[in-house]
Write a protein that holds these residues in place. Structure first.
Motif, PDB file in Angstrom:
ATOM      1  N   MET A 126       0.857  -1.203   0.000  1.00  0.00           N
ATOM      2  CA  MET A 126       0.000   0.000   0.000  1.00  0.00           C
ATOM      3  C   MET A 126       0.886   1.245   0.000  1.00  0.00           C
ATOM      4  O   MET A 126       1.904   1.277   0.685  1.00  0.00           O
ATOM      5  CB  MET A 126      -0.847   0.040   1.288  1.00  0.00           C
ATOM      6  CG  MET A 126      -1.860  -1.046   1.411  1.00  0.00           C
ATOM      7  SD  MET A 126      -2.655  -0.984   3.068  1.00  0.00           S
ATOM      8  CE  MET A 126      -1.994  -2.460   3.822  1.00  0.00           C
ATOM      9  N   GLY A 127       0.478   2.239  -0.748  1.00  0.00           N
ATOM     10  CA  GLY A 127       1.173   3.525  -0.707  1.00  0.00           C
ATOM     11  C   GLY A 127       2.364   3.616  -1.639  1.00  0.00           C
ATOM     12  O   GLY A 127       2.961   4.679  -1.777  1.00  0.00           O
ATOM     13  N   VAL A 128       2.721   2.534  -2.307  1.00  0.00           N
ATOM     14  CA  VAL A 128       3.926   2.604  -3.149  1.00  0.00           C
ATOM     15  C   VAL A 128       3.665   3.362  -4.449  1.00  0.00           C
ATOM     16  O   VAL A 128       4.606   3.827  -5.101  1.00  0.00           O
ATOM     17  CB  VAL A 128       4.517   1.190  -3.408  1.00  0.00           C
ATOM     18  CG1 VAL A 128       3.733   0.432  -4.463  1.00  0.00           C
ATOM     19  CG2 VAL A 128       5.978   1.288  -3.778  1.00  0.00           C
ATOM     20  N   GLY A 129       2.377   3.485  -4.830  1.00  0.00           N
ATOM     21  CA  GLY A 129       2.065   4.273  -6.029  1.00  0.00           C
ATOM     22  C   GLY A 129       1.639   3.429  -7.222  1.00  0.00           C
ATOM     23  O   GLY A 129       1.779   3.870  -8.365  1.00  0.00           O
ATOM     24  N   LYS A 130       1.094   2.245  -6.964  1.00  0.00           N
ATOM     25  CA  LYS A 130       0.715   1.356  -8.069  1.00  0.00           C
ATOM     26  C   LYS A 130      -0.319   2.015  -8.991  1.00  0.00           C
ATOM     27  O   LYS A 130      -0.193   1.958 -10.210  1.00  0.00           O
ATOM     28  CB  LYS A 130       0.148   0.027  -7.523  1.00  0.00           C
ATOM     29  CG  LYS A 130       1.137  -0.741  -6.652  1.00  0.00           C
ATOM     30  CD  LYS A 130       0.528  -2.007  -6.075  1.00  0.00           C
ATOM     31  CE  LYS A 130      -0.606  -1.806  -5.106  1.00  0.00           C
ATOM     32  NZ  LYS A 130      -0.237  -1.282  -3.784  1.00  0.00           N
TER      33      LYS A 130
ATOM     34  N   THR B 153      -2.754  -3.591  -9.088  1.00  0.00           N
ATOM     35  CA  THR B 153      -3.406  -4.504  -8.147  1.00  0.00           C
ATOM     36  C   THR B 153      -3.431  -3.890  -6.747  1.00  0.00           C
ATOM     37  O   THR B 153      -2.822  -2.849  -6.507  1.00  0.00           O
ATOM     38  CB  THR B 153      -2.648  -5.849  -8.087  1.00  0.00           C
ATOM     39  OG1 THR B 153      -1.360  -5.612  -7.513  1.00  0.00           O
ATOM     40  CG2 THR B 153      -2.500  -6.468  -9.467  1.00  0.00           C
ATOM     41  N   GLY B 154      -4.106  -4.559  -5.813  1.00  0.00           N
ATOM     42  CA  GLY B 154      -4.071  -4.152  -4.406  1.00  0.00           C
ATOM     43  C   GLY B 154      -2.876  -4.825  -3.731  1.00  0.00           C
ATOM     44  O   GLY B 154      -2.400  -5.870  -4.193  1.00  0.00           O
ATOM     45  N   GLY B 155      -2.420  -4.233  -2.627  1.00  0.00           N
ATOM     46  CA  GLY B 155      -1.186  -4.696  -1.981  1.00  0.00           C
ATOM     47  C   GLY B 155      -1.178  -6.145  -1.524  1.00  0.00           C
ATOM     48  O   GLY B 155      -0.109  -6.735  -1.340  1.00  0.00           O
ATOM     49  N   GLY B 156      -2.372  -6.748  -1.353  1.00  0.00           N
ATOM     50  CA  GLY B 156      -2.413  -8.101  -0.819  1.00  0.00           C
ATOM     51  C   GLY B 156      -2.586  -9.192  -1.861  1.00  0.00           C
ATOM     52  O   GLY B 156      -2.701 -10.371  -1.522  1.00  0.00           O
ATOM     53  N   VAL B 157      -2.566  -8.799  -3.132  1.00  0.00           N
ATOM     54  CA  VAL B 157      -2.839  -9.771  -4.205  1.00  0.00           C
ATOM     55  C   VAL B 157      -1.799 -10.894  -4.247  1.00  0.00           C
ATOM     56  O   VAL B 157      -2.085 -11.999  -4.698  1.00  0.00           O
ATOM     57  CB  VAL B 157      -2.935  -9.025  -5.575  1.00  0.00           C
ATOM     58  CG1 VAL B 157      -1.575  -8.757  -6.158  1.00  0.00           C
ATOM     59  CG2 VAL B 157      -3.821  -9.759  -6.546  1.00  0.00           C
TER      60      VAL B 157
END
Ligand code: S3P
Length: 177
Positions: free
Chosen positions: A16-20, A83-87
């Motif tokens: 999360m927050g990395v800018g995907k 994608t979302g961080g938990g994918v």
């Protein structure tokens, strides 16, 4: 082997927050590719926001919907999927992503991520979570993110610079193919 060298889709993964989403949208602009934001697709299909899905039905249901959304993407060339961080937590998601294209990990240090996540608004796993718990989630996921074929530093420079770095890394990867 032409199909494998084509990189039909590009999946951006990372914490999360990395800018995907931001980098994904820039990549779409730079390449003319279609952008799919997986969380937006999940929310659209559920008729609820991501926090609402977590509230009503829990994380396990969100993960089920996340895999279903990934599996529903039509095979289409030149697509960018943020994608979302938990994918990265489900093996099935890896199979789906690898089958459809290349997985790119956007990497940043914990302190940068922590700063960008801020209060965690709109992110059920971050909002109200203790920083130590969030950091430990990040640490647990690091080896999963590192399974990506391409790893790009998203720590330094503007989102545009990160997007350019992704394209360079993909081109290098193609050259090696
Ligand atoms: C999650 C990250 C979120 C979203 C959901 C779960 C996670 O996406 O998919 O809240 O498990 O890390 P972003 O990485 O875009 O914030």
């Amino acid at each position: 082997m032409a199909a494998e060298e084509d990189f039909s889709s590009l999946f951006l993964v990372g914490f999360m927050g990395v800018g995907k989403s931001t980098v994904g949208s820039l990549l779409a602009q730079m390449t003319g590719a279609e952008l799919i934001d997986l969380d937006t697709l999940i929310a659209h299909r559920a008729g609820m926001s991501i926090p609402e899905i977590f509230d009503c039905c829990g994380e396990a249901e969100f993960r089920r919907q996340e895999t279903a959304a990934l599996a529903s993407l039509p095979a289409m060339p030149g697509r960018i999927v943020a994608t979302g961080g938990g994918v990265v937590g489900r093996e099935e998601n890896w199979t789906l992503m690898r089958r459809a294209g290349v997985v790119v990990y956007l990497r940043a240090d914990w302190h940068t991520l922590e700063e960008r996540i801020g209060s965690g608004e709109g992110r059920p796993l971050a909002a109200g979570a203790e920083r130590a718990r969030l950091r430990s989630l990040w640490e647990q996921r690091l080896p999963l993110y590192e399974r990506a074929e391409v790893i790009v530093d998203a720590e330094a420079g503007s989102p545009e610079a990160v997007a350019r770095r992704v394209l360079e890394a993909i081109n290098r990867q193609k050259g090696q193919g």
